[in-house]
Design an enzyme around this catalytic site. Structure first.
Site, PDB file in Angstrom:
ATOM      1  N   SER A 150     -46.802  48.009 -54.642  1.00  0.00           N
ATOM      2  CA  SER A 150     -45.986  47.624 -55.788  1.00  0.00           C
ATOM      3  C   SER A 150     -45.230  48.853 -56.328  1.00  0.00           C
ATOM      4  CB  SER A 150     -46.872  46.987 -56.861  1.00  0.00           C
ATOM      5  OG  SER A 150     -46.103  46.334 -57.845  1.00  0.00           O
ATOM      6  N   ASP A 313     -45.593  36.494 -51.659  1.00  0.00           N
ATOM      7  CA  ASP A 313     -45.165  37.379 -52.744  1.00  0.00           C
ATOM      8  C   ASP A 313     -43.716  37.061 -53.110  1.00  0.00           C
ATOM      9  OD1 ASP A 313     -44.498  39.440 -54.461  1.00  0.00           O
ATOM     10  OD2 ASP A 313     -45.287  41.042 -53.194  1.00  0.00           O
ATOM     11  N   HIS A 346     -48.240  38.303 -55.123  1.00  0.00           N
ATOM     12  CA  HIS A 346     -48.042  39.758 -55.188  1.00  0.00           C
ATOM     13  C   HIS A 346     -49.367  40.516 -55.264  1.00  0.00           C
ATOM     14  CE1 HIS A 346     -46.003  43.500 -55.906  1.00  0.00           C
ATOM     15  NE2 HIS A 346     -46.616  43.675 -57.064  1.00  0.00           N
TER      16      HIS A 346
END
Length: 369
Positions: A150, A313, A346
């Site tokens: 991320s 995601d 995610h």
């Protein structure tokens, strides 16, 4: 009970020189909170820097004394794990602007002897990497691997661009070269929830009796929606009621209760101002605009790359990972790419440790000291 031989401990490094920020301001007396696992070899080239996501910190693995839960990526860091402490010297630090030991808006401003609050300068991903570079130099690292998921993937990418002589391998997981307009919009809603809280007081709330917990909780709720995917939310909650319909505007559904809980526990461990500053740093990151193209951004990199994404995601999509891959191919770089199937959205990079471990261990065989 523990994979690491001893309890882990957060250490602190104070940078002697001023940090020149992207916004044009100088930051003095910067402190960095960090942890290390494993041993640095004599050549200083067996290090792995782990870069954390938005709300994580330096405590990536092992247990602190008295803790019931290990560090946030303990499933990936330790003996014989993806990032193997039998072979590598692992470094994890809290980012600049954070609230877990590294200098941020809740830190004391040396010029006023009060918390910075909104006097803290706006920071960028590039600034975070500048601070990390000071730390790894202090630790004696000469060559290293950089990995992150991320926002951590953005930091890893910036490392490969800015410090090609230091980074030999880059692992970018569930990340992107720049946020989509939709992702920026979600961050904006979260920031507005905090700023609109009656206790925000322009960001100067540290010496007040009340803090903007309500706004921060809502920001966390909004953010948490983006970390899951529709199928994950349906499987976990469906349309199930918490108890029975109340016929009012309180919490009825289990998904509402879950988000309320996530918001409530978040305010006990995170600072509202840090949330503002770090999300803004993520919004600003854009090597494509900075260099003219992503291919040009990677032109000086000498790193091997592993790009991992997850099919569910929708915050940082597969197409965004492929954009990075295609730019690396165009720049003539050594790149491997894997899209993993996961129902976790995610958050999969924090959950799907078994499949990631197999891929990362295989990829890192060329780097083994």
């Amino acid at each position: 009970m523990k994979d690491l031989a001893e309890f882990t401990e957060t250490k602190y490094y104070k940078i002697e020189s001023d940090i020149s920020l992207e916004c044009g301001k100088l930051l003095k007396d910067v402190q960095v909170a960090y942890e290390t696992y494993g041993t640095l070899n004599k050549n200083g080239d067996n290090a792995i820097l782990i870069c954390h996501a938005l709300t994580a910190d330096a405590h990536a693995a092992g247990y602190h004394k008295g803790d019931k839960k290990p560090g946030w990526w303990d499933s990936m860091i330790g003996p014989n794990k993806a990032f193997d402490t039998n072979k590598y010297f692992i470094i994890s630090s809290n980012v600049l602007g954070g609230c877990k030991g590294t200098t941020g808006p809740c830190s004391i401003n040396p010029e006023t002897q009060k918390s910075y609050g909104h006097d803290f300068p706006v920071i960028t991903i590039e600034d975070m990497v500048k601070v990390q570079k000071k730390l790894v130099d202090f630790l004696g690292v000469k060559k290293m691997i950089v990995a992150g998921g991320s926002m951590g993937g953005m930091q890893a990418m910036e490392w490969s661009i800015k410090h090609p002589d230091t980074v030999k391998t880059t692992i970018i997981i569930a990340s992107t070269a720049r946020l989509s307009a939709q992702a920026i919009a979600f961050n904006a809603v979260g920031r507005n929830a905090i700023i609109s809280d009656k206790n925000f007081n322009g960001g100067d709330y540290y010496d007040k009796n009340n803090t903007p917990d309500y706004g921060l909780a809502i920001a966390r709720m909004v953010g948490h929606i983006t970390y899951l995917c529709e199928n994950a939310m349906h499987t976990k909650f469906g349309r199930d009621f918490k108890d029975k319909p109340n016929f009012d505007f309180g919490v009825d559904f289990q998904v509402e209760s879950y988000l309320e809980y996530q918001g409530r526990i978040f305010v006990d461990r995170f600072d509202a101002n840090s949330y503002l500053y770090i999300t803004k740093a993520i919004d600003y990151y854009d090597p494509i605009s900075k260099f003219g193209s992503l291919e040009k951004a990677f032109s000086k990199s000498s790193s091997r790359f592993l790009i991992i994404c997850f099919d569910s995601d929708w915050l940082f999509t597969t197409s965004q990972s492929k954009e990075i891959v295609n730019a690396l191919i165009a720049a003539g770089k050594d790149v491997s790419f894997v899209e993993l199937k996961s129902p976790c959205g995610h958050d999969a990079f924090l959950i799907e440790h078994k499949t990631q471990t197999k891929i990362i261990k295989s990829f890192l065989r060329k780097d083994e000291p």
